[in-house]
Motif scaffolding. Structure first.
Motif, PDB file in Angstrom:
ATOM      1  N   ASN A   1       0.823  -1.206   0.000  1.00 36.58           N
ATOM      2  CA  ASN A   1       0.000   0.000   0.000  1.00 36.58           C
ATOM      3  C   ASN A   1       0.859   1.258   0.000  1.00 36.58           C
ATOM      4  O   ASN A   1       0.488   2.261  -0.612  1.00 36.58           O
ATOM      5  CB  ASN A   1      -0.940   0.000   1.220  1.00 36.58           C
TER       6      ASN A   1
ATOM      7  N   GLU B   1      -9.062  15.624  -3.540  1.00 38.89           N
ATOM      8  CA  GLU B   1      -9.005  14.273  -3.001  1.00 38.89           C
ATOM      9  C   GLU B   1     -10.392  13.648  -2.957  1.00 38.89           C
ATOM     10  O   GLU B   1     -11.383  14.316  -2.700  1.00 38.89           O
ATOM     11  CB  GLU B   1      -8.413  14.315  -1.596  1.00 38.89           C
TER      12      GLU B   1
ATOM     13  N   HIS C   1      -4.514   4.476   3.239  1.00 37.37           N
ATOM     14  CA  HIS C   1      -4.789   3.134   2.723  1.00 37.37           C
ATOM     15  C   HIS C   1      -3.992   2.064   3.467  1.00 37.37           C
ATOM     16  O   HIS C   1      -4.382   0.894   3.479  1.00 37.37           O
ATOM     17  CB  HIS C   1      -4.469   3.061   1.224  1.00 37.37           C
TER      18      HIS C   1
ATOM     19  N   ASN D   1      -0.066   7.514   3.840  1.00 43.59           N
ATOM     20  CA  ASN D   1      -1.403   7.490   3.279  1.00 43.59           C
ATOM     21  C   ASN D   1      -2.310   6.571   4.094  1.00 43.59           C
ATOM     22  O   ASN D   1      -1.878   5.545   4.609  1.00 43.59           O
ATOM     23  CB  ASN D   1      -1.363   7.025   1.822  1.00 43.59           C
TER      24      ASN D   1
ATOM     25  N   TYR E   1       0.454   4.077  -2.765  1.00 48.28           N
ATOM     26  CA  TYR E   1      -0.131   5.374  -2.403  1.00 48.28           C
ATOM     27  C   TYR E   1       0.851   6.349  -1.767  1.00 48.28           C
ATOM     28  O   TYR E   1       0.505   7.519  -1.580  1.00 48.28           O
ATOM     29  CB  TYR E   1      -1.304   5.165  -1.433  1.00 48.28           C
TER      30      TYR E   1
END
Length: 360
Positions: free
Chosen positions: A202, A270, A212, A210, A206
């Motif tokens: 991840n 975003e 995620h 981040n 990203y």
């Protein structure tokens, strides 16, 4: 929706349960193309995803029309595929939403439907089957059905071996589920190795910091807590809370600035995945409960957690819940030595209150 017994069927037609493929005896009275072996399975499907699919399943399962030309057959095939893609997306979203909300039993039927639609669209060897397999595995792990979860993960691994060009996102989710399975079985070292791979993939996808990566970090922290490494676990809980707080604050500032400038959101703004946001609410709630039970409570961290959850609820469209959490956070923040957090929460509360429905 009330169960009814199906009408007599032509000789040789075998009705199968929508969930378990056992012989079925009950029929959905609305679409009349969906069957169940027991009222419990019908109720389970209804609570999961069936109401969203019901009116679409009739056209999909109707006998194919008599078509004369190749163009008519091509158009009918494409329309059927388009409908299946739509149903697949509905099922994937429902399964992810239920998992994020901590309801694995409601996620299972939707995940099973998504697997069948994906097989019908892409065949048995496509990497498109991996997301349904992983949803089924995660729901099974949370329900304690570990043998079944291992079978789903085995199918996902085999499919990825046949598709070496799969995305980093799929690899991350595979390692997360493998980590959860090892954790459930008490093999904490293997669990940490797989969860670390989840965070790594991840991060590659990203970038550092981040949100995620937060689910993988959260599960790693829980494993460290089980290993009596509370300091490492707490540092990860803090990192998760801070990353969500920072990203949500930045997102809401941009939205407020755009609204004040009276301009539409641009492609650079975003966009937060709602499934991830729903899961984050659950994660932050569990972190708050763990901290409240700790020997040493840190009010500043509890305030930041409440503020982040309030922002998440606003992003998810629940302004009333966002205001409730923000008021609670503001009350706690007034006792902190530094009032920067209180000012930010007050500004957010003003924004959230402006989104509440006006009561006449």
């Amino acid at each position: 929706m009330v169960s009814v017994y199906p009408l007599a069927n032509p000789k040789g037609v075998r009705l199968l349960c929508e969930l378990c493929q056992s012989p079925a005896f009950l029929q959905c009275p609305d679409c009349r193309v969906t069957y169940y072996c027991t009222p419990e399975h019908q109720l389970s499907d209804r609570e999961s995803v069936h109401p969203a699919l019901c009116h679409l399943l009739g056209p999909l399962r109707a006998p194919p029309p008599a078509l004369c030309s190749d163009e008519e057959r091509r158009r009918n095939t494409e329309q059927t595929a388009q409908l299946r893609r739509h149903l697949l997306q509905l099922c994937l979203e429902a399964a992810e939403r239920h998992l994020g909300a901590g309801m694995p039993s409601q996620s299972l039927p939707a995940a099973m439907h998504s697997l069948r639609f994906s097989i019908a669209l892409h065949g048995l060897r496509s990497s498109q089957l991996v997301p349904p397999y992983l949803l089924l595995a995660e729901a099974s792990i949370r329900l304690g059905h570990l043998t079944q979860a291992e079978e789903y993960l085995g199918q996902a691994r085999w499919t990825l071996l046949k598709n070496p060009d799969c995305s980093l996102g799929l690899l991350a989710k595979l390692h997360r589920n493998q980590g959860l399975l090892f954790s459930a079985r008490g093999n904490l070292a293997e669990a940490l190795a797989h969860l670390a791979n989840d965070v790594y993939y991840n991060t590659c996808l990203y970038g550092t910091g981040n949100v995620h990566a937060s689910p993988g970090c959260f599960h790693m922290a829980n494993v460290f807590l089980r290993q009596k490494k509370a300091g490492i676990a707490e540092s990860l809980y803090t990192e998760i809370t801070d990353s969500w707080h920072a990203q949500l604050s930045r997102m809401l500032r941009r939205q407020l600035s755009a609204a004040q400038d009276q301009r539409a959101s641009g492609p650079e703004d975003e966009c937060l995945d709602k499934g991830l946001a729903t899961e984050a609410v659950q994660i932050l709630t569990e972190i708050s409960e763990i901290r409240q039970g700790a020997p040493k409570r840190e009010p500043g961290k509890l305030v930041r957690n409440l503020h982040a959850k309030a922002m998440l609820h606003l992003v998810l469209g629940d302004a009333a819940r966002a205001c409730e959490l923000a008021r609670k956070a503001l009350l706690m923040a007034k006792d902190l030595p530094h009032q920067d957090e209180a000012g930010a929460i007050q500004a957010f509360l003003t924004m959230a209150e402006s989104k509440l429905p006006i009561c006449e």
